[in-house]
Design a protein around this motif. Sequence first.
Motif, mmCIF file in Angstrom:
data_model
loop_
_atom_site.group_PDB
_atom_site.id
_atom_site.type_symbol
_atom_site.label_atom_id
_atom_site.label_comp_id
_atom_site.label_asym_id
_atom_site.label_seq_id
_atom_site.Cartn_x
_atom_site.Cartn_y
_atom_site.Cartn_z
ATOM 1 N N UNK A 1 -9.911 -7.828 2.739
ATOM 2 C CA UNK A 1 -9.346 -6.483 2.883
ATOM 3 C C UNK A 1 -8.166 -6.276 1.939
ATOM 4 N N UNK A 2 -7.343 -7.307 1.778
ATOM 5 C CA UNK A 2 -6.166 -7.180 0.907
ATOM 6 C C UNK A 2 -6.578 -6.878 -0.526
ATOM 7 N N UNK A 3 -7.531 -7.656 -1.045
ATOM 8 C CA UNK A 3 -7.899 -7.471 -2.448
ATOM 9 C C UNK A 3 -8.778 -6.236 -2.669
ATOM 10 N N UNK A 4 -9.308 -5.668 -1.590
ATOM 11 C CA UNK A 4 -10.064 -4.423 -1.737
ATOM 12 C C UNK A 4 -9.146 -3.239 -2.014
ATOM 13 N N UNK A 5 -7.900 -3.295 -1.542
ATOM 14 C CA UNK A 5 -7.037 -2.111 -1.674
ATOM 15 C C UNK A 5 -5.692 -2.421 -2.327
ATOM 16 N N UNK B 1 -0.453 2.265 4.374
ATOM 17 C CA UNK B 1 0.355 1.931 3.202
ATOM 18 C C UNK B 1 0.724 3.196 2.423
ATOM 19 N N UNK B 2 -0.249 4.081 2.220
ATOM 20 C CA UNK B 2 0.028 5.335 1.507
ATOM 21 C C UNK B 2 1.072 6.160 2.239
ATOM 22 N N UNK B 3 0.982 6.223 3.556
ATOM 23 C CA UNK B 3 1.935 6.998 4.341
ATOM 24 C C UNK B 3 3.345 6.454 4.184
ATOM 25 N N UNK C 1 7.783 1.697 -7.181
ATOM 26 C CA UNK C 1 8.142 0.839 -8.303
ATOM 27 C C UNK C 1 7.110 -0.261 -8.441
ATOM 28 N N UNK C 2 7.044 -0.852 -9.648
ATOM 29 C CA UNK C 2 6.015 -1.856 -9.944
ATOM 30 C C UNK C 2 6.105 -3.029 -8.980
ATOM 31 N N UNK C 3 4.974 -3.375 -8.400
ATOM 32 C CA UNK C 3 4.890 -4.534 -7.534
ATOM 33 C C UNK C 3 5.255 -4.293 -6.087
ATOM 34 N N UNK C 4 5.880 -3.149 -5.788
ATOM 35 C CA UNK C 4 6.315 -2.899 -4.414
ATOM 36 C C UNK C 4 5.130 -2.692 -3.477
ATOM 37 N N UNK D 1 4.357 -4.787 -0.078
ATOM 38 C CA UNK D 1 4.301 -4.071 1.195
ATOM 39 C C UNK D 1 2.978 -4.341 1.898
ATOM 40 N N UNK D 2 1.873 -4.290 1.159
ATOM 41 C CA UNK D 2 0.563 -4.544 1.742
ATOM 42 C C UNK D 2 0.468 -5.968 2.275
ATOM 43 N N UNK D 3 1.007 -6.937 1.531
ATOM 44 C CA UNK D 3 0.981 -8.321 1.978
ATOM 45 C C UNK D 3 1.766 -8.494 3.276
#
Length: 579
Positions: A206-210, A386-388, A399-402, A406-408
């Motif tokens: 799931x993590x690598x899907x999004x 995550x989008x919300x 910002x790059x990498x955030x 956050x997802x992790x």
Amino acid sequence: MVSKKCLRLDKDTKLEERGHWGSKVEFLLAVAGNVVGLGNVWRFPYLCYKNGGGAFLVPYLVFLMTSGVPLFLLESFMGQYTQEGCITCWKKLCPLAEGIGYGGQVILFYGCMTYVIIEAWCLLYITFSFSPTLPWTTCNNEWNTDKCFDASMQNESSARTNWTNTTSPSIEFWERRVLAISGGIEELGSIRWEVMLCLIVVWVICYFCIWKGVKSTGKAVYFTATFPYVMLFAILVRGLSLPGSREGVVFYLLPDPSRLSDPQVWMEAGTQILYSYSLGVGSLIVLSSYNSPSNNCYYDSLWLCFLNGCTSFVAGFAVFSVLGFMAHEQGVPIADVAESGPGLAFIAYPKAVALMPLPQLWAICFFVMFILLGVDTQFVAMEVVITTIIDLFPNEMRKAGRRERLLLCFCILCFFCQLIMITEGGMYVFQLFDYYATYGACILFLVVFESLALGWSFGPDRVYEIMYDMTGVRMNPIFKICWRYVTPLVSLVSLVCSLVWYKPLTYNRTYVYPDWAYMLGWGLSLSSMLLVPGWALYKLVTTPGTLRQRLHLLCQPDPAYCLTPMKEVELQQISVKDH
């Protein structure tokens, strides 16, 4: 003259930073994968069987037309028009109702914890499917008891005589090998390490899907949203060719008109619509927010609703043709093999595939289909959350990498929270979350206030005109009547009926939860429901002015968002030419 504030000339840059779908196909597949899930395969057919067969289709279609399609279209409009997540969109449409967005995210958080558990169980079944003999087909395993009885190995009369006094090997495999289930929720016991390893694998997928947002999500859905249809079609064709399948289909479709007078039938039809179409929790809002402002969300919504309904209906034929075959082989009534919830996925179907030629192959295909159906819905729910959060804090989170970090953190948080559900008493906790926190009254409550906020505060006429401005298509005026009167009324009546005819949760119709567990369940429901009036009260208290002025201000759209996206683009082009 149009003010610079109203023009929002920086919006195009902001949208580029936020991202868009790579193509319209990606959006359609993502929504289809989200709304077409496990509920279509095992929950809808069971509800049909339980509530009068073909007679259940009557309330189902009534709720589909009065609540399902209007709300689906409304949420698609909200996301595409505001280009925001399911919390920040309310700031621009009706700030007083912003608590609906927060409540929806709480429900999705609970859903992310429970849904992955089902995928982990499926993955564990796949690993056992590579055995020379499927372990849920025999009674000579170390986890079997003296009561284990394989009815398929006996003649019909013997099976009918002994069936009620024994347990099948598939039930014992499910409860004693996979779950190692304890005597109740008070006995949590130890963690099931095999399930935990499967859980980790599913979270990694799931993590690598999004992890890259809609760029990776849009690519993943090409496979995860289409392969289940291939498998469902294969199971349907195979099921209809089996002996006894006709009896199963008749059992599925045979109407029982007397059940239409039962309010429980209508309530279950209504909640199934909301659950199956992912309404009230903001998933459609977020997915639509990545569309182009001029996308024809009107036709998209109608086709996607049609697809979801047809999938549920066709899945019923696949399910009950196989169950009819299983009943024919075992010499038992279909009512004895068709169970709801996890029982249908992990008890009835393993028994069914064991009776087919090449059972290992069919078992692997079936549970792969289940995993893909669930993973689709799971990573869309994760994408919504995550989008919300990112839309709430754009300056910090874009910002790059955030996003990846956050997802992790979100995946790790969900994983540790759900460890209690993979203990020996975890099934009782799982059902508590599934019954109270992600389904039923809590979603109905959000839908009631969502329809009231858009139907009476923002206004159906405004929605109608904006939709025409965005798509160039005039909607059927019947939707304005639904948004203002029919949908709020139907949702409110359904909510009241669900509370009046409330039935406490049980496990396998025998285990009754302790009182404190029911209190915990209602606490989970209220944790999302109370955010709606709580946030409204907070806004009323903190907004300056008289009470009347506050209500007027908080129930009106944001004046800084007074134009539709299409008109903004036109005005920007004029401004650029003048400049």
